[in-house]
Write an enzyme that holds these catalytic residues in place. Sequence first.
Site, PDB file in Angstrom:
ATOM      1  N   THR A  74       4.722   0.863  -4.648  1.00 30.11           N
ATOM      2  CA  THR A  74       4.287  -0.522  -4.868  1.00 30.11           C
ATOM      3  C   THR A  74       4.344  -0.937  -6.341  1.00 30.11           C
ATOM      4  O   THR A  74       4.691  -2.080  -6.633  1.00 30.11           O
ATOM      5  CB  THR A  74       2.881  -0.748  -4.266  1.00 30.11           C
ATOM      6  OG1 THR A  74       2.948  -0.492  -2.861  1.00 30.11           O
ATOM      7  CG2 THR A  74       2.387  -2.163  -4.499  1.00 30.11           C
TER       8      THR A  74
ATOM      9  N   LYS B 195       0.829  -1.210   0.000  1.00 28.73           N
ATOM     10  CA  LYS B 195       0.000   0.000   0.000  1.00 28.73           C
ATOM     11  C   LYS B 195       0.861   1.258   0.000  1.00 28.73           C
ATOM     12  O   LYS B 195       0.635   2.189   0.749  1.00 28.73           O
ATOM     13  CB  LYS B 195      -0.939  -0.011   1.208  1.00 28.73           C
ATOM     14  CG  LYS B 195      -1.892  -1.200   1.209  1.00 28.73           C
ATOM     15  CD  LYS B 195      -2.848  -1.157   2.370  1.00 28.73           C
ATOM     16  CE  LYS B 195      -3.768  -2.339   2.428  1.00 28.73           C
ATOM     17  NZ  LYS B 195      -4.476  -2.676   1.237  1.00 28.73           N
ATOM     18  N   CYS B 196       1.841   1.284  -0.874  1.00 26.03           N
ATOM     19  CA  CYS B 196       2.832   2.351  -0.921  1.00 26.03           C
ATOM     20  C   CYS B 196       2.832   2.997  -2.307  1.00 26.03           C
ATOM     21  O   CYS B 196       2.501   2.340  -3.297  1.00 26.03           O
ATOM     22  CB  CYS B 196       4.207   1.729  -0.611  1.00 26.03           C
ATOM     23  SG  CYS B 196       5.605   2.856  -0.732  1.00 26.03           S
ATOM     24  N   GLY B 197       3.229   4.241  -2.372  1.00 30.35           N
ATOM     25  CA  GLY B 197       3.361   4.906  -3.671  1.00 30.35           C
ATOM     26  C   GLY B 197       4.373   4.229  -4.582  1.00 30.35           C
ATOM     27  O   GLY B 197       4.327   4.383  -5.803  1.00 30.35           O
TER      28      GLY B 197
END
Length: 186
Positions: free
Chosen positions: A38, A34-36
């Site tokens: 990803t 859930k990361c920018g």
Amino acid sequence: MNIYDFKARTIDGNEISLEKYKGKVVIITNTASKCGFTPQYEDLQKLYEKYKGQGLEILGFPSNQFAEQEPGSNEEIKSFCTLNYGVGFQMFSKTDVRGAGAHPLFNYLTEQAPFNGFDMNHALGKILKSLLEEKFPETLHGDSIKWNFTKFLIDGEGNVSGRYEPTTSPADMEQDIEKLLQQNPK
């Protein structure tokens, strides 16, 4: 000492020795769903597909230490990676990569390859640096992992060849990977 001196638990719960990767060029990275950053899973998988026949391995270590961006169970992480990015490279159990509980492998990696700053030309470079300065200033001290998708390139003898921060796309590592693969014919 090199990466072959370490063991880790796979996402399926089996403990393996990294000696399994002896003679291979390896990318070790901490990941999050859930990361920018990803979408880097996609580029990592492309590199894996392109070079695995020449001796490249990729080892992904999910971590929930950065803004809790990996909240799922190992089963949920595995499913997410497979369904969304077709990940075929080896994933490991959720792991701490910094701080007192960090896996010894990541302590070793960061000792061998110090932090050299983020790429401020990357679309998220300035945003990431500002976020860390404002909300997680303790992460900016020393050489520890700063955020998700910090990547370490390992040569065929198990030594750290380079460190690439999240602001470096896996595709931008390709030239360095090719150089190591040429030095290390499988």
